[in-house]
Design an enzyme around this catalytic site. Structure first.
Site, PDB file in Angstrom:
ATOM      1  N   GLU A  49      -4.294   7.648  -0.608  1.00  0.00           N
ATOM      2  CA  GLU A  49      -3.164   7.321   0.273  1.00  0.00           C
ATOM      3  C   GLU A  49      -2.123   6.441  -0.419  1.00  0.00           C
ATOM      4  OE1 GLU A  49      -6.662   8.159   3.047  1.00  0.00           O
ATOM      5  OE2 GLU A  49      -6.346   7.009   1.185  1.00  0.00           O
ATOM      6  N   PHE A 111     -16.901   0.669  13.600  1.00  0.00           N
ATOM      7  CA  PHE A 111     -16.900   1.287  12.271  1.00  0.00           C
ATOM      8  C   PHE A 111     -15.460   1.451  11.760  1.00  0.00           C
ATOM      9  CE2 PHE A 111     -16.882   5.402   9.851  1.00  0.00           C
ATOM     10  CZ  PHE A 111     -17.559   4.943   8.726  1.00  0.00           C
ATOM     11  N   GLN A 112     -15.200   0.967  10.561  1.00  0.00           N
ATOM     12  CA  GLN A 112     -13.903   1.049   9.878  1.00  0.00           C
ATOM     13  C   GLN A 112     -12.799   0.262  10.582  1.00  0.00           C
ATOM     14  OE1 GLN A 112     -13.187   5.326   9.275  1.00  0.00           O
ATOM     15  NE2 GLN A 112     -13.957   5.120   7.184  1.00  0.00           N
ATOM     16  N   VAL A 381       5.225   0.958 -14.862  1.00  0.00           N
ATOM     17  CA  VAL A 381       5.475  -0.453 -15.141  1.00  0.00           C
ATOM     18  C   VAL A 381       4.746  -0.847 -16.423  1.00  0.00           C
ATOM     19  CG1 VAL A 381       4.866  -2.776 -14.348  1.00  0.00           C
ATOM     20  CG2 VAL A 381       6.008  -1.187 -12.803  1.00  0.00           C
ATOM     21  N   PHE A 466       2.011  -4.331 -22.397  1.00  0.00           N
ATOM     22  CA  PHE A 466       2.959  -5.367 -21.982  1.00  0.00           C
ATOM     23  C   PHE A 466       2.225  -6.653 -21.625  1.00  0.00           C
ATOM     24  CE2 PHE A 466       6.418  -7.298 -19.522  1.00  0.00           C
ATOM     25  CZ  PHE A 466       7.494  -7.008 -20.345  1.00  0.00           C
TER      26      PHE A 466
END
Length: 577
Positions: A49, A111-112, A381, A466
């Protein structure tokens, strides 16, 4: 009557949304099923996600229109958070649908169970929990309006059971789209700005992301004021091209000419930028700042005058009351310095007589030379951003997007998913770091599954490069930054992408041409120099001290060969080129 989920789908469709990025889950079933029934909005299935939020952010950055991502309850929507932080800090309009556990179970430790309305507060301009079906029509519309007008993320947290309920019989609003407007300061404030600018000799312009759509107006200001134009990274794509007043970039990724043009100015005119690095602002100049958001004025440096307005509208109103300047000494000196700095950078972007490992400057320069006229470039990045900012050439058609404010690893490929989904015929090039690519490696599968012809160039230096530079500048011995990488080209080939590894600079151009011409997703892995230094435009005493401490500590720790590699990669090359 339509379900709540079906009403949400109709509302986003009215706003012009044509795809939703996400990963399915049980609490989100009502929403994904409504998308299936509608059939006009594509479900862009990703493997994490977080990538969905990045993809939505990239599409919003390129189109300027609202985009949508979604996650199921608990871990499903908390995975969104890093990508949503990036979207919010990049000021792009994104609506996130964060499904919640069954409404009757909230507060029970189910749950969750999480509390997304609290978790997402800092990563959004609007976050709201839907508790009853009657809320949905106005909450969705308000969320979209906030995302569009404040240019940020809006999160709607909605339990899965409410998605399945019937929509109350309420009147729908007109489509939620951006309302164009003219925004500029008052005549009195413009007169104050003109008085300061007309009363000084040397003006420098600092241009940022707010110059989007105002290229000609900024150039006209520079011509009237005989002012060199320095750009922040996010202003590069909008102001660098067709610009006879361009003197490069400043900041940690910039180079000396941009820094010098600002330091030598009597007045700095900031246009659409919230440039964050205090140490790069001029020490004595007066500062005038123009920004569409008044809360940004004086955010990172004291200013002498703040003007609220769009750069385009403000510049158009300011130009007629500025005197035509004839003395161009400051401009001429700044341009001369820029030509010297640019020449020095370009001399580093070469094949270097076939030596290995390959210099990353050469990779970036070839990407710029070979990419299409309207390519979208997306650097990870870290060091890829350095080489992108210095060597990718903008022309008014190309775009350069990335995680330039949030500064997160692993943005390049997920951003590319959104860019390529929105513009399937356009060339999208991800400049990936080896660490960034590995962090969300599963999104290579997304490219295959969605048949997105993204071109990935991996800068493989077997390190968090970096981070190592930051350690050296602070005087630390590099530690914990080495990466034991697989052969990414072979990984890509196994997944179903075109993959090729390049170890010799003589093979690089051919490999890039083949990848860019490939009809489908392609990855070119380039073995680049680990010890390449990207020196900021001005080296502070603290940084010089840091490099000295790093050298001493490196020798004392028994890693003296690292210093020899550093010297060979940088100093010897400059001496003998």
């Amino acid at each position: 009557m339509p379900s709540i989920a079906e009403t949400i789908v109709e509302t986003i469709k009215d706003a012009g949304v044509s795809r939703v990025y996400g990963l399915p889950g049980d609490s989100l079933n009502g929403f994904t099923d409504a998308l299936r029934k509608d059939g006009t909005i594509a479900w862009q299935h990703v493997r994490n996600e977080e990538a969905a939020a990045f993809a939505a952010a990239a599409e919003a950055a390129l189109t300027g229109e609202i985009t949508v991502c979604a996650g199921s309850c608990g871990p499903g929507n908390t995975h969104l958070i890093n990508g949503l932080f990036d979207a919010n800090r990049s000021r792009v309009p994104v609506l996130a649908i964060a499904a919640q556990i069954p409404s009757a179970e909230i507060g029970s430790g189910y749950f969750q169970e999480t509390h997304p309305q609290e978790l997402f507060r800092e990563a959004s301009v609007y976050t709201e929990l839907v508790s009853v079906a009657e809320q949905v029509p106005f909450v969705i519309e308000r969320a979209m309006r906030m995302a569009i007008e404040l240019r940020g993320v809006a999160v709607v947290v909605i339990p899965g059971d409410i998605l399945l309920q019937s929509t109350p019989n309420t009147r729908r609003s007109a489509p939620i789209v951006h309302a164009p407007r003219i925004t500029r300061p008052t005549d009195a404030l413009l007169a104050q700005a003109a008085e300061i600018l007309n009363g000084c000799e040397d003006v420098t312009i600092l241009a940022g992301a707010g110059t989007e759509g105002a290229h000609d107006e900024v150039i006209a200001l520079a011509a009237r004021l005989k002012a060199p134009i320095v750009h922040a990274l996010r202003g590069k794509e909008f102001i660098e091209y067709d610009n006879p007043y361009d003197v490069g970039m400043t900041g940690l990724l910039g180079f000396s000419s941009g820094y010098r043009a600002m330091e030598n100015a009597e007045v700095l005119l900031m246009l659409g930028t919230g440039f964050p690095y205090r140490q790069f602002y001029p020490s004595k100049a007066k500062i005038i700042q123009v920004d569409i958001r008044g809360e940004n004025l004086g955010q990172h440096t004291p200013i002498d005058l703040g003007l609220v307005g769009s750069v385009k509208d403000t510049a158009e109103a300011l130009l007629p009351i500025l005197r035509e300047r004839t003395d161009s000494k400051h401009l001429d000196a700044s341009l001369k310095h820029y030509r010297k700095a640019r020449k020095g950078l370009d001399e580093l972007a070469t094949n270097d007589r076939g030596r290995t490992p390959i210099h990353p400057q050469y990779v970036a320069k070839l990407i710029s030379d070979l990419a299409s006229e309207d390519a979208v470039f997306i650097p990870d990045v870290g060091s890829p951003v350095v080489w992108a900012s210095r060597y990718l050439e903008m022309n008014g058609k190309r775009r350069l997007i990335g995680s330039f404010n949030h500064g997160t690893m692993a943005n390049a490929v997920p951003h590319a998913i959104g860019a390529q989904s929105a513009f399937p015929e356009r060339q999208v090039v991800a400049l990936s770091g080896d660490g960034g690519l590995a962090m969300l490696l599963g999104e290579l599968i997304t490219l295959r599954q969605l048949k997105l012809p993204v071109k990935i160039v991996v800068f493989n230096n077997s390190s968090l490069n970096f981070v190592e530079l930051e350690m050296k500048a602070a005087g630390f011995v590099t530690y914990g930054t080495g990466l034991d990488n697989p052969n990414f080209a072979e990984v890509a080939t196994a997944i179903g992408l075109h993959g090729q590894r390049v170890e010799s600079p003589d093979d690089l151009e051919g490999a890039l041409r083949t990848a860019f011409e490939h009809d489908g997703p392609a990855l070119v892995e380039v073995m680049t120099a680990r010890q390449e230094l990207s020196i900021p435009p001005t080296v502070t005493a603290a940084q010089a001290k840091g490099f000295t401490l790093y050298a001493l500590r490196t020798i004392l720790s028994g890693n003296g060969e690292e210093l020899l590699d550093l010297a060979e990669t940088n100093l010897f090359r400059r001496l003998f080129n």
